[in-house]
Each structure stands twice: as C-alpha cells, then as structure tokens.
Design an enzyme around this catalytic site. Structure first.
Site, PDB file in Angstrom:
ATOM      1  CE  LYS A 198      -1.818   3.250   2.455  1.00 11.75           C
ATOM      2  NZ  LYS A 198      -2.086   4.194   1.415  1.00 11.75           N
ATOM      3  CD  GLU A 273      13.132   0.779   9.674  1.00 12.84           C
ATOM      4  OE1 GLU A 273      13.521   1.808  10.267  1.00 12.84           O
ATOM      5  OE2 GLU A 273      13.801  -0.247   9.608  1.00 12.84           O
TER       6      GLU A 273
HETATM    7  P1  NDP Z   1       2.060   8.228   7.839  1.00 10.45           P
HETATM    8  O1  NDP Z   1       2.350   7.488   9.100  1.00 10.45           O
HETATM    9  O2  NDP Z   1       0.978   9.215   7.828  1.00 10.45           O
HETATM   10  O3  NDP Z   1       1.723   7.188   6.680  1.00 10.45           O
HETATM   11  C1  NDP Z   1       2.574   6.107   6.347  1.00 10.45           C
HETATM   12  C2  NDP Z   1       1.779   5.084   5.575  1.00 10.45           C
HETATM   13  O4  NDP Z   1       0.786   4.527   6.438  1.00 10.45           O
HETATM   14  C3  NDP Z   1       1.022   5.670   4.383  1.00 10.45           C
HETATM   15  O5  NDP Z   1       0.985   4.725   3.335  1.00 10.45           O
HETATM   16  C4  NDP Z   1      -0.350   5.899   4.967  1.00 10.45           C
HETATM   17  O6  NDP Z   1      -1.352   5.927   4.006  1.00 10.45           O
HETATM   18  C5  NDP Z   1      -0.501   4.688   5.867  1.00 10.45           C
HETATM   19  N1  NDP Z   1      -1.502   4.861   6.920  1.00 10.45           N
HETATM   20  C6  NDP Z   1      -2.025   6.009   7.398  1.00 10.45           C
HETATM   21  N2  NDP Z   1      -2.943   5.741   8.355  1.00 10.45           N
HETATM   22  C7  NDP Z   1      -2.975   4.398   8.488  1.00 10.45           C
HETATM   23  C8  NDP Z   1      -3.713   3.511   9.327  1.00 10.45           C
HETATM   24  N3  NDP Z   1      -4.586   3.939  10.233  1.00 10.45           N
HETATM   25  N4  NDP Z   1      -3.504   2.174   9.191  1.00 10.45           N
HETATM   26  C9  NDP Z   1      -2.590   1.728   8.304  1.00 10.45           C
HETATM   27  N5  NDP Z   1      -1.883   2.507   7.478  1.00 10.45           N
HETATM   28  C10 NDP Z   1      -2.051   3.830   7.570  1.00 10.45           C
HETATM   29  O7  NDP Z   1       3.454   8.845   7.378  1.00 10.45           O
HETATM   30  P2  NDP Z   1       3.731   9.767   6.128  1.00 10.45           P
HETATM   31  O8  NDP Z   1       3.302   9.084   4.879  1.00 10.45           O
HETATM   32  O9  NDP Z   1       3.215  11.122   6.433  1.00 10.45           O
HETATM   33  O10 NDP Z   1       5.336   9.752   6.108  1.00 10.45           O
HETATM   34  C11 NDP Z   1       6.092  10.539   6.931  1.00 10.45           C
HETATM   35  C12 NDP Z   1       6.553   9.748   8.149  1.00 10.45           C
HETATM   36  O11 NDP Z   1       7.290   8.603   7.734  1.00 10.45           O
HETATM   37  C13 NDP Z   1       7.505  10.546   9.013  1.00 10.45           C
HETATM   38  O12 NDP Z   1       7.187  10.400  10.362  1.00 10.45           O
HETATM   39  C14 NDP Z   1       8.845   9.892   8.734  1.00 10.45           C
HETATM   40  O13 NDP Z   1       9.785  10.023   9.759  1.00 10.45           O
HETATM   41  C15 NDP Z   1       8.474   8.476   8.503  1.00 10.45           C
HETATM   42  N6  NDP Z   1       9.516   7.806   7.754  1.00 10.45           N
HETATM   43  C16 NDP Z   1      10.327   6.908   8.425  1.00 10.45           C
HETATM   44  C17 NDP Z   1      11.385   6.284   7.755  1.00 10.45           C
HETATM   45  C18 NDP Z   1      12.245   5.274   8.438  1.00 10.45           C
HETATM   46  O14 NDP Z   1      12.899   4.495   7.760  1.00 10.45           O
HETATM   47  N7  NDP Z   1      12.294   5.214   9.755  1.00 10.45           N
HETATM   48  C19 NDP Z   1      11.676   6.597   6.360  1.00 10.45           C
HETATM   49  C20 NDP Z   1      10.774   7.549   5.763  1.00 10.45           C
HETATM   50  C21 NDP Z   1       9.730   8.129   6.458  1.00 10.45           C
HETATM   51  P3  NDP Z   1      -1.994   7.329   3.514  1.00 10.45           P
HETATM   52  O15 NDP Z   1      -0.850   8.144   3.021  1.00 10.45           O
HETATM   53  O16 NDP Z   1      -2.881   6.868   2.458  1.00 10.45           O
HETATM   54  O17 NDP Z   1      -2.659   7.932   4.709  1.00 10.45           O
END
Ligand code: NDP
Length: 504
Positions: A198, A273
């Site tokens: 996803k 992560e």
């Molecule tokens: P989110 O946590 O908002 O979303 C991450 C993914 O989870 C998206 O595909 C999102 O879908 C999905 N998602 C959202 N809500 C749910 C739910 N309730 N149940 C299951 N899946 C869900 O993060 P962002 O996309 O805003 O990315 C930024 C974040 O990612 C930052 O905190 C960053 O630090 C972290 N990150 C961490 C990395 C690492 O390796 N540690 C690397 C890169 C980023 P949708 O977008 O459709 O809501």
C-alpha cells in the site's frame, strides 16, 4: 489532467510515455494485472501546480482481500515452488528493467512527490536498483544449520530450516516512494515471500509502474500486488487481515503504533520504521567546510522530508558562530524551483496540507523565541507553488517544539554547547532514536561519541548515507526492526527446528 499540468509538462519536455502512464485513472495491481478503480476515486494532486494529475482508485477491504488471496495463491503456486536461483534471476531482471527506466521513474517521482528530478535520478532510482541487486544475491544463501544437540541423550540429528514467512504487507510513506518500497520488497522477494503493497495515496505511481515491470520481466501473477487508497482503509485492512503473515511499515510514530496494535491481534510479525528528530554534534575539532556541506544536505535534501533528517544541530561554542554563518549562506544559495527543474534543490513539499503543517512548526519556533537565521518569516512567504524556503533557527532549546517534534520539512534548529558531556546528554534527550551525526577530525572523538549516542544509525563527517548491505532502523519512538543488510533477512523468514531421534 489539468491544463496547468500540461503546460508544466511541456516546459520540462516530459516524455510522452510518462504523460500517457499518468494521464489515466490509476487502479490497483492485483494478480498480475491492473484492475480498474471502482467509482470511488481520489484526486492525485501535482505538488508544484497544485493541479489534478489524475484519479486514483480508492480501494476497499474487498480489494485488500482480493490482493491477499492472490498473494497466498502465488505462494502456494509457481513462486513458492521456484528454485532460489531462478528467483534470483527474476529479481536481477527486475533490477535491470528498473535501471533501464531510470528516467521514466525519476519523472514519476518528481511529478508525484514534487521532489528534485536530479535527486530521483541519482539517489532514489539507483538506490532501489542497488537494493534489488544486493538482495538477489541472498536468494541462494538462506541456509539453515545442522547442529549437534548438546543436552539430548542418545543419537539425534538436529537441524534448522529457513522458510519464507509468507504474505508480507508493505505500507510505505510518500517521501521516497520507490526507494523505501525497495527497502522492503527486495529482501521479501529474496526470502520467497509474496507482497501486498500500500503506497501513500499521495504517491502511488512508482509502485504501480514497478508492479507492471515485474509482470513484464516474468514474475508469476500475484507475487507483487499493489492496493491503492487511504491508509485508514487499506492500511488498516492489511494490518487486520488474517491472511497476512508479516507487516513491514514505514511512516510516522503515531500511525505505526496504531498499525502495530492491530497487527498483533492476528500475531503478525512486525517491522516498524518510524519518525526521527536526529541530533548533529559539531565539535571544536570539526572541519567546518565538511560539516556545513553535509549538514545542509542532511536537512534540506528532499526539501527536508527525510526520516533521518539532521534537524537538531549542537555546535561547540568555539565554532558555533562560524558554522551558523556558513549554514546561512549555504541555505540561501540553494536553488529553489519545481521538481522537474533539474537545477532545483529545494522543491515543493508533497502537499498543501503538509506545507501548512510545516509552516505551523515554523510559526511555533518564532513564537517560542528561537532566532531566525534565514528562511521563512512568521506566517510564511505567501508563495503559491508549494515551496517553503530552507529555514534555520538559532538559540533553540529542548523545551521548544522545533527541538522535540519531527517537522519533516526544510527546517533546521541550532544550539550551542560547552562540553561534550552536555552535547551528548542533550542529543540523547529525544524520545526518537533513528539517526545521529558527529563532525570532528579527531578519530577517537568520533568513535567515542558514536558509542555514546542513542540511535540506530550514526553518521561520521557525513549525513544520510544508505547502503543495501547496512541495516537501517531506529530505537525508541523511531520503531524497531531493520530494513536492509543481512539483519533484515530473518524478518522475512521463519526458522523451523527439526529434531530426529536416531535408533541403532
Ligand atoms: P504516515 O504514518 O501518515 O503514513 C505512512 C503510511 O501509512 C502511508 O501509506 C499511509 O497511508 C498509511 N496509513 C495512514 N494511516 C494508516 C492507518 N490507520 N492504518 C494503516 N496505514 C495507515 O506517514 P507519512 O506518509 O506522512 O510519512 C512521513 C513519516 O514517515 C515521518 O514520520 C517519517 O519520519 C516516517 N519515515 C520513516 C522512515 C524510516 O525508515 N524510519 C523513512 C521515511 C519516512 P496514507 O498516506 O494513504 O494515509
């Protein structure tokens, strides 16, 4: 596709085949085919023009169920029965096909994320290719071990067998859509798993293209599936689905915690992560040229939308003023422009919602007394192209939001320290533990500081280095488990212990 996007594409000569791939409603990729979106669609917005690129399928739990069934079928079918060396060949073919389409994928990432096309060409796509190549080699080396039992009486033969964990749900964020997908997909494929991915609903294009490529190079149907839609629907359904054996999630800490709790209800294996607030220590023995260059890249690359962004700089009092001045000049000189402009380093943030969120952090820093060095004034610059200027604040303290919360945008905070003990204590005071960086020309100092800093990744005289052979992952609020490196393999494998009692 909106008119504004047509003009944007013309200005930067977007190849016709890229425009054709984008200019259609994007569905799901399930069981070897793209299937049409239902009537529910999400508008996919291009970050620079803010125009509508196209419609994206807004999937449902039924779509997830179809994809999981296809993945389970593939596991029991040709993919599950395929000899490892053949699996290795397929993964290498995918790497080769991806490399051949570097320019195509770089355009997709620039259009979808708003990111610099030059970075996409030199970082995102080659990074994904390297992951596939590295893990392809592991396919044929996933051995168990034969061991003599040490406490059992009589004659026995005891050995372990490594088996694929099964169907893997991969949930990825929008900042490096293809590269982070490859961090999970490459190892999962090497281990013989099948995948339901996803992508973020903001950035689905590269995952869809990769799934098409996989089919084209000969992956059996159902090995790689992509279901599009909102996280709360698709991500949630994947986390809850009993047919999914493992969940590998990259995203924010609050969503990671929620997803993890759901996944545990069905006892899924879990990798999280999550976010970060990574500290950077610049000692009095630092080479300030090296430090300033790497710090700027470590916070402003991808317009600051970096999980391991070095967002809190602690500079020794003796070098602080000179470092801040170098950072100020460097930040002001970063070229600003749309993602498709190959010369732009600072490009639009992924969405207007996210831009406003980052602006809110900038306003909080102003309000809490941090001192602006360069960048965004209170309430922003009023631009309408999704861009926030690289912004640096000095005199930050740990009780300010800018030093506590992940911003995920082009915002750097700086503080000064007197002793290394003080720097380490302040650096380690965050709930996060994804990364940390040290700048010093003294080898002993760098090694000792690397030992004392609490983070999963330590960078010395550099920032943001990533290599497929090195595990990447955090501590504390930054999650657990590793992507990449041999350490990742066990998270996609089950170990079976076989005891044989031998009779004379
Ligand atoms: P989110 O946590 O908002 O979303 C991450 C993914 O989870 C998206 O595909 C999102 O879908 C999905 N998602 C959202 N809500 C749910 C739910 N309730 N149940 C299951 N899946 C869900 O993060 P962002 O996309 O805003 O990315 C930024 C974040 O990612 C930052 O905190 C960053 O630090 C972290 N990150 C961490 C990395 C690492 O390796 N540690 C690397 C890169 C980023 P949708 O977008 O459709 O809501």
């Amino acid at each position: 596709m909106d008119q504004s996007i047509g003009s944007y594409f013309d200005e930067f000569s977007v190849p016709a085949e890229v425009a054709a791939f984008v200019d259609r409603t994007i569905g799901h990729f399930i069981d070897g085919h793209e299937i049409a979106a239902s009537t529910d669609q999400i508008d996919l917005i291009e970050p620079f023009t803010q125009g509508k690129l196209t419609g994206l399928a807004s999937g449902s739990a039924q779509d997830v169920d179809l994809a999981v069934k296809a993945a389970r079928k593939a596991l029991a079918g040709p993919w599950g029965k395929m000899p490892p060396l053949q699996r290795q060949k397929l993964i290498l073919r995918l790497a080769e096909a991806l490399e051949a389409e570097t320019d195509f994928f770089a355009h997709l990432e620039a259009i979808d994320v708003g990111k610099s096309i030059s970075d996409a060409r030199t970082i995102d796509i080659p990074g994904a290719v390297a992951n596939l190549e590295y893990f392809a080699g592991w396919t044929s080396k996933l051995d168990g071990r034969t061991t003599g039992a040490v406490a059992l009486p009589g004659e026995t033969l005891t050995y372990t067998v490594k088996e694929p964990v099964g169907v893997v749900a991969v949930i990825v964020p929008w900042n490096f859509p293809l590269q982070i997908l490859s961090w999970k997909l490459a190892a999962a494929l090497a281990c013989g798993c099948t995948i339901v991915c996803k992508p973020s609903e903001l950035t689905p294009l590269s995952a869809m293209r990769l799934a098409h490529l996989a089919t084209r190079v000969g992956f059996p149907d159902g090995v790689i599936n992509v279901v599009n839609g909102f996280g709360q629907v698709i991500g949630q359904a994947l986390a809850a689905h009993p047919g999914v054996d493992k969940l590998s999630f990259t995203g924010s800490t609050p969503v990671g915690i929620a997803v993890g709790k759901t996944a545990l209800d069905t006892m899924k294996r879990l990798t999280l992560e999550l976010g970060g607030k990574s500290p950077v220590i610049v000692t009095d023995k630092a080479n300030l040229d090296t430090a300033a260059t790497a710090i700027l890249s470590g916070i402003f690359m991808n317009s600051g939308q970096l999980c391991d962004a070095g967002s809190r700089v602690y500079a020794h009092a003796s070098v602080h003023d000179e470092l801040v001045e170098r950072l100020r000049v460097g930040a002001k000189n970063l070229p600003v422009g749309p993602g498709l402009d190959p010369d732009a380093a600072i490009t639009p943030l992924v969405s207007e919602t996210h831009r406003k969120r980052v602006l809110d952090h900038i306003n909080a820093a102003h309000a809490e007394g941090a001192v602006l060095v360069t960048g965004e004034p209170m309430d922003g610059n009023g631009r309408h192209d999704g861009i926030l200027l690289p912004t640096i604040f000095d005199r930050c303290t740990e009780n300010m939001r800018i030093f506590r919360e992940e911003i995920f945008g082009p915002v750097l905070g700086v503080a000064r320290f007197e002793t290394l003990d003080e720097a380490v204590e302040r650096a380690n005071s965050s709930a996060y533990g994804l990364a940390a960086a040290v700048y010093s020309e003294n080898v002993d100092e760098t090694i000792l500081l690397a030992r004392r800093l609490k983070a999963g990744n330590i960078y010395i005289n550099a920032h943001g280095l990533v290599d497929p052979a090195m595990p990447f992952g955090g501590l504390g609020a930054s999650g657990f488990g590793k992507d990449m490196g041999p350490e990742q393999l066990d998270s996609f494998l089950s170990t079976k212990s076989v005891y044989t009692q031998l009779r004379n």
